[in-house]
Design an enzyme around this catalytic site. Structure first.
Site, PDB file in Angstrom:
ATOM      1  CG  ASN A 194      25.970 160.793  20.377  1.00  0.00           C
ATOM      2  OD1 ASN A 194      24.852 160.334  19.909  1.00  0.00           O
ATOM      3  ND2 ASN A 194      24.821 162.063  21.481  1.00  0.00           N
ATOM      4  CD  GLN A 222      30.829 162.197  19.778  1.00  0.00           C
ATOM      5  OE1 GLN A 222      31.170 161.732  20.657  1.00  0.00           O
ATOM      6  NE2 GLN A 222      30.269 162.914  19.821  1.00  0.00           N
ATOM      7  CB  SER A 242      31.388 166.714  12.627  1.00  0.00           C
ATOM      8  OG  SER A 242      30.796 168.078  12.852  1.00  0.00           O
ATOM      9  CG  HIS A 244      31.817 170.977  16.125  1.00  0.00           C
ATOM     10  ND1 HIS A 244      31.439 170.640  17.479  1.00  0.00           N
ATOM     11  CD2 HIS A 244      30.824 170.661  15.161  1.00  0.00           C
ATOM     12  CE1 HIS A 244      30.143 169.895  18.107  1.00  0.00           C
ATOM     13  NE2 HIS A 244      29.946 170.025  16.439  1.00  0.00           N
ATOM     14  CB  THR A 280      31.443 180.487  -1.966  1.00  0.00           C
ATOM     15  OG1 THR A 280      31.066 180.846  -3.540  1.00  0.00           O
ATOM     16  CG2 THR A 280      32.684 180.379  -1.643  1.00  0.00           C
ATOM     17  CB  CYS A 368      20.353 168.172  22.111  1.00  0.00           C
ATOM     18  SG  CYS A 368      21.742 166.976  20.495  1.00  0.00           S
TER      19      CYS A 368
HETATM   20  C1  LIG Z   1      27.720 166.022  16.986  1.00  0.00           C
HETATM   21  C2  LIG Z   1      26.789 164.973  16.592  1.00  0.00           C
HETATM   22  C3  LIG Z   1      26.241 165.009  15.174  1.00  0.00           C
HETATM   23  C4  LIG Z   1      26.386 166.475  15.069  1.00  0.00           C
HETATM   24  O1  LIG Z   1      27.289 167.262  14.267  1.00  0.00           O
HETATM   25  P1  LIG Z   1      27.560 168.730  14.250  1.00  0.00           P
HETATM   26  O2  LIG Z   1      28.762 169.515  13.536  1.00  0.00           O
HETATM   27  O3  LIG Z   1      27.067 169.363  15.766  1.00  0.00           O
HETATM   28  O4  LIG Z   1      25.669 169.080  13.444  1.00  0.00           O
HETATM   29  C5  LIG Z   1      25.616 164.082  14.815  1.00  0.00           C
HETATM   30  N1  LIG Z   1      26.191 162.788  14.904  1.00  0.00           N
HETATM   31  C6  LIG Z   1      26.563 162.658  16.186  1.00  0.00           C
HETATM   32  C7  LIG Z   1      27.075 160.949  17.317  1.00  0.00           C
HETATM   33  C8  LIG Z   1      27.469 163.544  16.853  1.00  0.00           C
HETATM   34  O5  LIG Z   1      27.922 163.555  18.294  1.00  0.00           O
END
Ligand SMILES: *Cc1c(COP(=O)(O)O)cnc(C)c1O
Length: 423
Positions: A194, A222, A242, A244, A280, A368
């Site tokens: 990332n 990523q 993920s 988002h 749920t 972070c």
């Molecule tokens: C953003 C990210 C996560 C965390 O994902 P979330 O859905 O925000 O908890 C984990 N690993 C990597 C490499 C990420 O870029």
């Protein structure tokens, strides 16, 4: 070298005065006021280059989700029509995600996102296999969701070995082979980093793990939906993703678990997700993720090619127009949208403040880590010299980023880097 800090307490009238004040020979401490701006407006009008932190949700995603927050509100675990509708919708998403990975629908488990998927994979697999051994192998440059899960396992009496990376951020398959032991049960190495974008040798790692009877997890948060990944082609046993990070909603993701891999329930309760993950279902979130997957894969290769070209253009332009820079990460084995750059004798946090002033959203490393001017552990692991490491910023593109955005970003970088370097 100048250092800037955001000082919200200083009134607007004093701003200019503070900006001009030089209070020491080598380091000029500038105080700057951040006004109460509406961030969302700013991002709309500005240039968003922090797509590795999160992405803007696609409009189609929002539209797909809306009915499930309104009339289609049923609980997917009930038997009547409202519930059936929700159930059908999430099963359709499961099948779509499975197809995108060459997996089976039964191998996809919905979670609250990347962090949960990583936690579940590591704690779950290590726990389930503790009678075979208590040794885990991961890398030094993993996301905190992996690193802190491993640290937690260490506190429970497990042993964790950390793979080093070379100056491009690549782990060594030879080092991995050397670290493998009789009691190794799990290897967790991320697909694409990332912070620096480096893509790890996932195929080779997977083969090595498989031959040794070791389970292989990869954090592909990523990489998934940014490049083709096939669990048929790569011997991956578990994979985290993920929504988002690919224009889907926040708070939803999935864990791929290869059929036959033993994984205990992480959240105990009801029988959702085949008894493995109670609670749920987040129906609107899952439906939104499904739409984001559909959009991402509809033009995956074209988008990848375009984004890679734009990324290379950005890297070249920075190298060409700004002196004393280092591009971090691998030159070709790299996520399409990632540029990580270190400027000599610049403080990264100060540069981000000035970029923000120009309407450019970037970050210092992982989201972070911002707010701290500490050198990121990922940049440290690459062995970047300190005078460069502290001036590291990450610019991450998406399918909507334009050449004009990139040009404006380089203009701003050039001007502000030179400003911060002034004696
Ligand atoms: C953003 C990210 C996560 C965390 O994902 P979330 O859905 O925000 O908890 C984990 N690993 C990597 C490499 C990420 O870029």
């Amino acid at each position: 070298m100048k250092v800037l800090r955001v000082e919200p307490a200083v009134p607007e009238t004093e701003k200019k005065e503070c900006l001009d004040k030089k209070n020491s020979k080598c380091s000029i401490f500038l105080i700057y006021v951040r006004g109460k701006r509406k961030m969302s407006d700013k991002i709309q009008n500005g240039i968003y280059l922090d797509n590795a932190a999160t992405t803007r949700m696609a409009e189609e995603v929002e539209e797909a989700m809306e009915p499930y927050m309104r009339e289609k509100f049923g609980n997917a675990s009930t038997g009547y029509r409202y519930g059936e509708e929700a159930k059908d919708a999430i099963e359709e998403v499961r099948a779509r995600i499975a197809a995108s990975l060459d997996a089976k629908p039964g191998e996809i488990y919905f979670t609250s996102g990347g962090s949960e998927s990583d936690n579940w994979a590591i704690k779950g697999v290590a726990g389930a296999r503790k009678d075979r051994g208590r040794h885990i192998i991961t890398s030094r440059i993993e996301h905190h969701a992996v690193l802190n899960s491993c640290e937690y396992m260490e506190r429970l009496g497990y042993e964790v070995s950390y793979l080093n990376v070379d100056e491009t951020g690549m782990v060594s398959v030879e080092e991995l082979a050397g670290l493998m032991r009789e009691d190794t049960t799990l290897v967790s190495v991320m697909f694409g980093n990332n912070e620096i974008g480096t893509i790890e040798p996932i195929g080779q790692i997977g083969h090595l793990a498989r031959e040794a009877g070791v389970v292989f997890h990869t954090d592909a948060v990523q990489a998934y939906a940014q490049m083709p990944i096939s669990v048929h082609q790569y011997p991956i046993d578990l994979l985290s993703a993920s929504a988002h990070k690919f224009h889907g909603p926040k708070g939803v993701g999935f864990l791929y678990v290869r059929e036959g891999i033993e994984l205990p329930s992480f959240i105990h309760g009801g029988a959702q997700e085949r008894g493995k993950r109670a609670g749920t279902e987040n129906v609107p979130g899952i439906v939104g993720m499904g739409k984001a997957v559909e959009l991402a894969f509809s033009d995956l290769r074209v988008r990848m090619r375009r984004e890679t070209m734009l990324r290379n253009y950005l890297m070249e332009k920075i190298r060409h127009e700004i002196p004393q820079v280092r591009i971090n990460g691998h030159s070709t084995k790299r996520l399409p949208g990632n540029v990580s750059v270190s400027f000599r004798n610049v403080e990264g946090a100060s540069l981000l403040i000035l970029l923000d002033e120009d309407g450019i959203c970037a970050s210092g490393g992982s989201a972070c880590n911002t707010g701290e001017s500490r050198i990121s552990y990922v940049i440290e692991a690459l062995g970047v010299p300190e005078e460069y490491a502290k001036g590291t910023v990450r610019l991450t593109l998406c399918g909507n980023t334009t050449r004009a955005d990139v040009d404006a970003a380089v203009e701003s970088l050039k001007r502000n880097v030179s400003l911060l370097r002034e004696e």
